[in-house]
Scaffold this motif. Structure first.
Motif, mmCIF file in Angstrom:
data_model
loop_
_atom_site.group_PDB
_atom_site.id
_atom_site.type_symbol
_atom_site.label_atom_id
_atom_site.label_comp_id
_atom_site.label_asym_id
_atom_site.label_seq_id
_atom_site.Cartn_x
_atom_site.Cartn_y
_atom_site.Cartn_z
ATOM 1 N N TYR A 115 8.153 9.412 -1.240
ATOM 2 C CA TYR A 115 8.695 8.096 -1.137
ATOM 3 C C TYR A 115 10.235 8.321 -0.677
ATOM 4 O O TYR A 115 10.799 9.076 -1.392
ATOM 5 C CB TYR A 115 8.346 7.328 -2.264
ATOM 6 C CG TYR A 115 9.003 5.890 -1.928
ATOM 7 C CD1 TYR A 115 8.468 5.124 -0.783
ATOM 8 C CD2 TYR A 115 9.761 5.287 -2.774
ATOM 9 C CE1 TYR A 115 8.669 3.687 -0.551
ATOM 10 C CE2 TYR A 115 10.254 4.010 -2.637
ATOM 11 C CZ TYR A 115 9.927 3.208 -1.504
ATOM 12 O OH TYR A 115 10.186 1.783 -1.393
ATOM 13 N N TYR A 137 1.669 2.173 -8.273
ATOM 14 C CA TYR A 137 0.338 1.530 -7.599
ATOM 15 C C TYR A 137 -0.737 1.867 -8.926
ATOM 16 O O TYR A 137 -1.964 2.139 -8.585
ATOM 17 C CB TYR A 137 -0.217 2.490 -6.504
ATOM 18 C CG TYR A 137 0.924 1.938 -5.377
ATOM 19 C CD1 TYR A 137 0.950 0.893 -4.645
ATOM 20 C CD2 TYR A 137 1.756 2.989 -4.968
ATOM 21 C CE1 TYR A 137 1.732 0.412 -3.895
ATOM 22 C CE2 TYR A 137 2.841 2.820 -4.008
ATOM 23 C CZ TYR A 137 2.793 1.409 -3.147
ATOM 24 O OH TYR A 137 3.841 1.102 -2.195
ATOM 25 N N ASN A 185 2.103 6.962 -2.518
ATOM 26 C CA ASN A 185 2.391 6.583 -1.403
ATOM 27 C C ASN A 185 3.055 7.832 -0.439
ATOM 28 O O ASN A 185 3.998 8.450 -1.127
ATOM 29 C CB ASN A 185 3.280 5.362 -1.491
ATOM 30 C CG ASN A 185 3.980 4.904 -0.315
ATOM 31 O OD1 ASN A 185 3.530 5.055 0.930
ATOM 32 N ND2 ASN A 185 5.160 4.082 -0.342
ATOM 33 N N ARG A 231 0.937 6.052 8.843
ATOM 34 C CA ARG A 231 0.325 5.666 7.499
ATOM 35 C C ARG A 231 0.054 4.202 7.930
ATOM 36 O O ARG A 231 1.012 3.344 8.621
ATOM 37 C CB ARG A 231 1.504 5.689 6.659
ATOM 38 C CG ARG A 231 1.141 5.299 5.236
ATOM 39 C CD ARG A 231 2.159 4.979 4.319
ATOM 40 N NE ARG A 231 2.878 3.578 4.895
ATOM 41 C CZ ARG A 231 3.875 2.975 4.020
ATOM 42 N NH1 ARG A 231 4.238 3.636 2.831
ATOM 43 N NH2 ARG A 231 4.391 1.719 4.323
ATOM 44 N N LYS A 241 3.995 -4.966 -7.052
ATOM 45 C CA LYS A 241 2.779 -4.164 -6.778
ATOM 46 C C LYS A 241 1.568 -4.910 -7.591
ATOM 47 O O LYS A 241 0.711 -4.982 -6.890
ATOM 48 C CB LYS A 241 2.719 -2.776 -6.766
ATOM 49 C CG LYS A 241 3.731 -2.067 -6.250
ATOM 50 C CD LYS A 241 3.563 -2.202 -4.822
ATOM 51 C CE LYS A 241 5.096 -1.675 -4.010
ATOM 52 N NZ LYS A 241 5.223 -1.882 -2.803
ATOM 53 N N GLY A 245 2.437 -1.772 8.884
ATOM 54 C CA GLY A 245 3.826 -0.703 8.780
ATOM 55 C C GLY A 245 4.088 -0.817 7.172
ATOM 56 O O GLY A 245 3.494 -0.208 6.149
ATOM 57 N N GLN A 246 5.120 -1.719 6.929
ATOM 58 C CA GLN A 246 5.887 -1.855 5.514
ATOM 59 C C GLN A 246 4.926 -2.283 4.615
ATOM 60 O O GLN A 246 3.926 -3.159 4.889
ATOM 61 C CB GLN A 246 7.059 -2.757 5.720
ATOM 62 C CG GLN A 246 8.014 -2.675 4.513
ATOM 63 C CD GLN A 246 9.126 -3.525 4.628
ATOM 64 O OE1 GLN A 246 9.052 -4.524 5.469
ATOM 65 N NE2 GLN A 246 10.256 -3.230 4.065
ATOM 66 N N GLY A 247 5.028 -1.656 3.357
ATOM 67 C CA GLY A 247 4.106 -1.911 2.315
ATOM 68 C C GLY A 247 4.414 -3.268 1.636
ATOM 69 O O GLY A 247 5.069 -2.974 0.496
ATOM 70 N N PHE A 261 11.167 1.892 6.899
ATOM 71 C CA PHE A 261 10.357 0.403 6.686
ATOM 72 C C PHE A 261 11.202 -0.623 7.365
ATOM 73 O O PHE A 261 10.584 -1.328 8.130
ATOM 74 C CB PHE A 261 10.117 0.370 5.134
ATOM 75 C CG PHE A 261 9.609 1.427 4.410
ATOM 76 C CD1 PHE A 261 8.333 1.764 5.006
ATOM 77 C CD2 PHE A 261 10.363 2.146 3.751
ATOM 78 C CE1 PHE A 261 7.695 2.738 4.211
ATOM 79 C CE2 PHE A 261 9.655 3.115 2.843
ATOM 80 C CZ PHE A 261 8.122 3.596 3.207
ATOM 81 N N PHE A 282 -2.486 2.346 1.045
ATOM 82 C CA PHE A 282 -2.288 3.137 2.435
ATOM 83 C C PHE A 282 -3.232 3.824 2.717
ATOM 84 O O PHE A 282 -3.987 4.526 1.899
ATOM 85 C CB PHE A 282 -0.844 4.014 2.115
ATOM 86 C CG PHE A 282 0.393 2.964 1.655
ATOM 87 C CD1 PHE A 282 1.061 1.944 2.593
ATOM 88 C CD2 PHE A 282 0.961 3.226 0.481
ATOM 89 C CE1 PHE A 282 1.839 1.150 2.272
ATOM 90 C CE2 PHE A 282 1.858 2.281 0.145
ATOM 91 C CZ PHE A 282 2.533 1.255 0.974
HETATM 92 N N1 GLN Z 1 7.543 0.604 -0.446
HETATM 93 C C1 GLN Z 1 7.118 0.044 0.642
HETATM 94 C C2 GLN Z 1 6.519 0.814 1.720
HETATM 95 O O1 GLN Z 1 6.212 2.059 1.098
HETATM 96 C C3 GLN Z 1 8.634 -0.481 1.235
HETATM 97 C C4 GLN Z 1 9.646 -0.900 0.560
HETATM 98 C C5 GLN Z 1 10.869 -0.876 1.115
HETATM 99 O O2 GLN Z 1 10.928 -1.198 2.388
HETATM 100 N N2 GLN Z 1 11.922 -0.617 0.610
HETATM 101 O O3 GLN Z 1 6.106 0.650 2.593
#
Ligand code: GLN
Ligand code: PMP
Length: 383
Positions: A121, A201, A170, A362, A232, A33-35, A17, A317
């Motif tokens: 994850y 989530y 995720n 993703r 979230k 990209g990053q969530g 990320f 995502f």
């Molecule tokens: N959970 C977020 C993701 O999946 C990223 C969190 C992080 O960067 N540590 O994108």
């Protein structure tokens, strides 16, 4: 020469990320990209934080978390899932990330085996490595990211201690079915295992899918550490307020690590989130609608591209196969940033057993509609 850096950090990767966000910034790419949301959570939550600060709630909070936040979390668990937690069964942490680290550290002895569904994850994998545990993998296969029951059962050995569940999932957007969860619960009983259930989530499910907390299954409350995050649920990922729920002895064990990592979580933020969880019922319908609309927008857009996507039932995502102009996911992710101006996450880093990740990217849709539309525009130009 003496080696000062701990062996634990050998082969420890840099988070994908951070890597992708940095590259996206350097190339001024649209960041799918990053969530994290690229828009603010509700203004009224700022007001609660400011009010707490002005009232002098600025010193260390109790190590387990402030009472009102623990109460608000226990209340929503009762209201939405009919699970009873008392205040000795909740701990507030610096994001779900810290809850995960504390939990893996508190339960894993060297050599303990931990089952991970892949794609996983990434912090689970690193946390297991840091704690001296051994990850074992069970693949969630496209198109529906189902797992093979026999593969799961055969991954269990006498050294297996933990199954890690992430639901909604995720990066795939999978929501585990009641039947899948029941099967996992049977194995928990049969082999005397515990479950770390990451449910960050929990309120992001789509098209009628609903979230079933693992702890709500018969007998599973005593076998489960549930982890979630206000980041979230309220769209404040930068505030880093997460929590874990479990029976008192297990919360005490998690606290055993928490007291030496962060000790306590930022006080005004906890007060703001206590108030926010009290307003969950008013807040959720609009929140869920917002994300359902973003999903719909994304699906409509992706249909006009050469990306073959797998519609998610939860999370924020989408996994998609890219056109075969790219060699693998890393090549696709890097060239999409540099040549097409759009950032995505190459998910092969979330797999250890299967090669499926190499065919996928993703995409995160927790973004303003304008960001999503411009990201889609760029994806349309990929032939
Ligand atoms: N959970 C977020 C993701 O999946 C990223 C969190 C992080 O960067 N540590 O994108
Ligand atoms: N678990 C999952 C599955 C996640 O996607 C994330 C990050 N978005 C986290 C945990 C970490 O949550 P937090 O930002 O609260 O640390």
């Amino acid at each position: 020469m003496k080696e000062f850096i701990s062996d634990k950090l050998q082969n420890m990767p840099i988070s994908i990320f951070s890597t992708i966000s940095k590259l996206a910034l350097e190339h001024n790419a649209v960041n799918l990209g990053q969530g994290f949301p690229d828009f603010n959570g509700p203004e009224w939550i700022f007001d609660f934080a400011l009010q707490a600060m002005k009232e002098g709630k600025n010193q260390y909070a109790p190590s387990y978390g402030i009472l009102t936040l623990k109460k608000a979390i226990a209340n929503y668990q009762k209201k939405y899932y009919d699970i009873d937690y008392d205040l000795s069964e909740v701990i507030v942490t610096a994001g779900a990330t810290e809850a995960l680290y504390d939990t893996f550290s508190a339960f894993i002895n060297k050599g303990d085996e931990v089952i991970l569904f892949e794609p996983y994850y990434d912090s689970y994998h690193s946390n297991i490595q840091l704690a001296g545990g051994i990850p074992k993998y069970v693949t969630l296969h496209k198109p529906d990211f189902a797992f093979d029951y026999a593969e799961l059962e055969s991954a269990i050995t006498p050294n297996t201690k933990i199954i890690v569940l992430n639901n909604p999932h995720n990066p795939t957007g999978k929501v585990y079915s009641q039947e899948e969860l029941n099967f996992i619960a049977t194995l928990v009983v049969k082999y005397d295992l515990m479950v770390i259930s990451d449910e960050v989530y929990e309120f992001l499910t789509y098209d009628g899918a609903s979230h079933i907390p693992f702890a709500s299954l018969p007998g599973m409350r005593e076998k489960t550490v549930t982890i979630s995050s206000s980041g979230k649920t309220f769209g404040f990922t930068g505030w880093k307020i997460g929590y874990a729920l479990a029976k008192p002895e297990w919360i005490e064990a998690i606290h055993g690590i928490h007291q030496w990592t962060t000790f306590a979580v930022n006080t005004p933020g906890q007060h703001a989130m206590a108030n926010a969880f009290d307003k969950l019922e008013e807040y959720l319908p609009d929140f869920r609608k917002l994300y359902q609309n973003k999903l719909n927008l994304m699906i409509d857009g992706l249909q006009q591209t050469n990306f073959n996507f797998f519609k998610p039932k939860g999370s924020y995502f989408i996994m998609a196969e890219f056109p075969n102009t790219f060699t693998d996911d890393q090549d696709a992710a890097i060239r999409l940033i540099k040549e097409y101006g759009v950032a995505t996450i190459p998910p092969s880093v979330f797999y250890s057993k299967s090669d499926e990740g190499k065919t996928l990217l993703r995409l995160c849709f927790a973004k303003q509609d304008s960001t999503l539309l411009s990201g889609i525009d760029k994806l349309k130009s990929v032939k």
